[in-house]
Design a protein around this motif. Sequence first.
Motif, short mmCIF file in Angstrom:
data_model
loop_
_atom_site.label_atom_id
_atom_site.label_comp_id
_atom_site.label_asym_id
_atom_site.label_seq_id
_atom_site.Cartn_x
_atom_site.Cartn_y
_atom_site.Cartn_z
N THR A 278 100.27 61.59 65.28
CA THR A 278 101.58 61.12 64.45
C THR A 278 102.81 61.82 65.25
OG1 THR A 278 101.53 63.18 63.10
CG2 THR A 278 100.88 61.07 61.97
N SER B 198 102.09 68.58 62.84
CA SER B 198 100.89 69.08 62.76
C SER B 198 100.59 70.09 63.74
CB SER B 198 99.68 67.80 62.98
OG SER B 198 99.93 67.24 64.14
N ASN C 251 105.90 65.18 59.31
CA ASN C 251 104.98 64.53 60.17
C ASN C 251 104.49 65.73 61.35
OD1 ASN C 251 104.24 62.42 58.88
ND2 ASN C 251 105.68 61.08 60.38
N ALA D 206 97.37 67.69 68.05
CA ALA D 206 98.73 68.28 67.23
C ALA D 206 99.84 67.98 68.04
CB ALA D 206 98.52 69.85 67.29
N SER E 232 98.54 73.20 66.29
CA SER E 232 97.07 73.99 66.52
C SER E 232 97.67 75.15 67.17
CB SER E 232 96.48 73.31 67.62
OG SER E 232 95.26 73.54 68.02
#
Length: 657
Positions: free
Chosen positions: A316, A385, A383, A458, A387
Motif C-alpha cells: 500500500t 506499515s 496506510n 513495509a 518494519s
Amino acid sequence: MISITNLSYYLGSRALYENASLHIKPSQKIGLIGLNGTGKSTLLRIIDGEYQIDGGTISKAGDVTIGFLNQDLLSYQTDESILSVAMQAFARQNELQHQIEELLHEMETNYRDELVDQLGKVQEEFDALDGYTIQSKAEEILEGLGFSTDDLHRPLKLFSGGWRMRVMLAKLLLQKPSLLMLDEPTNHLDLPSIQWVEKYIQTYEGAVIVVSHDRDFLDNCVDVTVEVANSKLNVYAGNYSFYLEEKALRNEIQKGAFENQQAKIRQTERFIERFKAQATKAKQAQSRVKQLARLDRIDDVLDENARVNFRFNFSTQPGRHVLHLENITKAFGEKRILTKTQGTLERGDHVALIGANGRGKSTLLRIIAGSEPINGERRLGHNVSFSFYAQHQLESLRLEDSLIEELKTANPSKSEAELRTVLGCFLFTGDDAFKKIRVLSGGEKSRVALAKVLLSQANFLLLDEPTNHLDMQSVNILIQALQQYEGTYIVVSHDRYFVSQIANKIWYIEDEQLKEYPGTYDEYEWWQEERKEQGITPAKPVEAPKMQPATAPSTNGNAAKSGSNGRASDEERREWQKTLKTLTRQAEETETKISQLESQKKKLEAELADPSTYGDSRKMQAKNDEYKSLSLQLDHLQSQWETAMLEAEELEARIKV
C-alpha cells in the motif's frame, strides 16, 4: 618492532594465510581491512600469541608489550566499580599504594626509623611512577569514552556489554602498550566517543592496529592500510581513502596485464592447435606447450564493489503524513529522556537519528514502533506499515530454517528465484541459500535480518544500528538498497560515512527535546561547528536553520546611530549600499570563475574516460590529482558565492526597512 614473514595458517584444508608478510613499525597506525571471514581477527590473535601458526616466523622485539581489545571481553563481569577496573592498568602503582597504606597503618602503633625509611623509598617510587595522578588519568579517559562522573563508582556488572567493552578499552589505553590492537571498537561507541578515540589514537605514542568497517574512523586514525585478500597481506601507505585510490590504480594495471597475458595465451593455444600435427612444426608446438605450463598466470581483477538493484514493492502507498508525535514524555525512574516533545515525518523522509548513547535514540525508535509506553500521542499516518530492525531481533531468526525459508516468512509471494536474487545481493551465493541459520556468523545473521526487513513490503522502516558487524562491502550494499528505497525510514547509526550517504534529514535529542536539522549530515556537521565557534551549547537550545546563516557586514566602526524610531540612519544606509555593490561584484566575478572551472572539469572528465589515459598509470594519477584539485577549487568558489549572495540578500532587506 614486530616482523611477520611468510606466515601460513590453515583452517582445516583452507589456507587463511599463505606466505603472508607484514612489518609493524613503532608508532605506526595500521588499519586492517578485508571481507568478513578473511582472517582479520585471526591475525590479531596470532600476533597476540593465542593461535599457533602453521608456517613462517613472527619476530618481536624484547620490550614489546601488546594490548588487545577483542569481543571476548564483553563477557567480563565483576562487582568492582568501573573506576577500579580501569585502574587495574596501574599494577605497580596499585601495589605501591597498598604498601604505603600498610606502612602508615603500622606506624600508627609502631613508629620506628626503619619504617620511616621504608615508607620514604616506597613513596619516592610511587611519585616517580606518577602514582598520585593515576586516578585523575583514569577518570579523564572514562569520561572521554562517555561515562558520567556518577557512573565511575558503579559496579561494572550493572553495565551492558557495550559499556563494559568501553571500560576494557579505557584499561588498555591506560596501560599504554607498545602495540595496541582494537577489533571493531566503533561497534560499542557512540559518535562523541568515536571522535574522542580518534584524537587519542592520533597522538598515541605506540603502534596501533585497528580492525574497523567505519571508513571515516580509518581515514582519521591510520597512516597505513593493510588489506587481507587472497591469503595475503597487501600494504598501502596511506589511510582508507588513499587505499581506495591506490587499489583502483593497481587494479587498472593488473587488469591490463591480465588481458595482455590472456591474448598471448590464446595466440599460443591457436599456434599449438594449428601446428601440433605437422612434423616440421611439432617441435615448436611442443615447446609452446611447455611454455604455457611454466607460465606464471596473472589473476583477473575481482570486482568487490557489488552492485545491487532492488525492486521495492509496497503493498500500500502511505498518505503524505507518515508519523505524528505530540507532547511525548518518557522517563525511566528519575532519568528523563523526553519532555513534551513533538515530531513529524512526511512520505519520502530519510532520517538519521544521531547523538551520544543514553540520549534515548533506541527508546525513541521503540516509541515510534509502539512498543514503549509513553505519555503523549504517537500516531501513524494513513496506510503506513512499518518494519523494525534491531540487533536483538537477530535472536528471533529461526535457527533450523534455511536462508531461503527464513526470507520466505518475510514475503511469501516471492518465488525462490527472486529470493535467491535478494540473497545474492547480500553476498549469499549458490548453495549458501540452503545453509541453516544456526551455522551463520553474527555478521551473516545481520545480513539475513536486513534482507527480511527490505523484503517485508513495509513503506516505513525503523533501523537501529544496522551496520554493526557488517563489513564494508555489506555496508555498501545496504547504502545502495536504502538509496533505491522510495519509502520513509529512520536510521540510528554512528557510522558517519553511512549516514552521509543515506539521510536527507538529521534528528537529534537535545535538552529532552527531539530536534531536526533539515539537511544532510555533512551540512549538519558544518552547522554544529558554527555553533561551537559561537559558544552555543546544548544548554541553550537553538533550532537548526534551513540554510547557512548569513552575517551582515559591519559598518566599519561607524558611530552613526539609528533614529529614535529604530530606523537606520542615512549614513548607515550609504555604508550598506557600498557594501552591497562590493558583494554583488564579488558574486559576479566568482560566478565567472565557476563557469570557467566547470568547463575545465568537463574537459578533464572526457580525458579521464579516454583509454589512452587510464591505460597509463602515471598519466591517470596526474589527471586524478588535477581533477581533485579542480573539484576542491569549485567547492570553495561555490561556498564563497553562496556566502556573498546570502549577505547581499540580508543587506537588501535592511536597506528597504
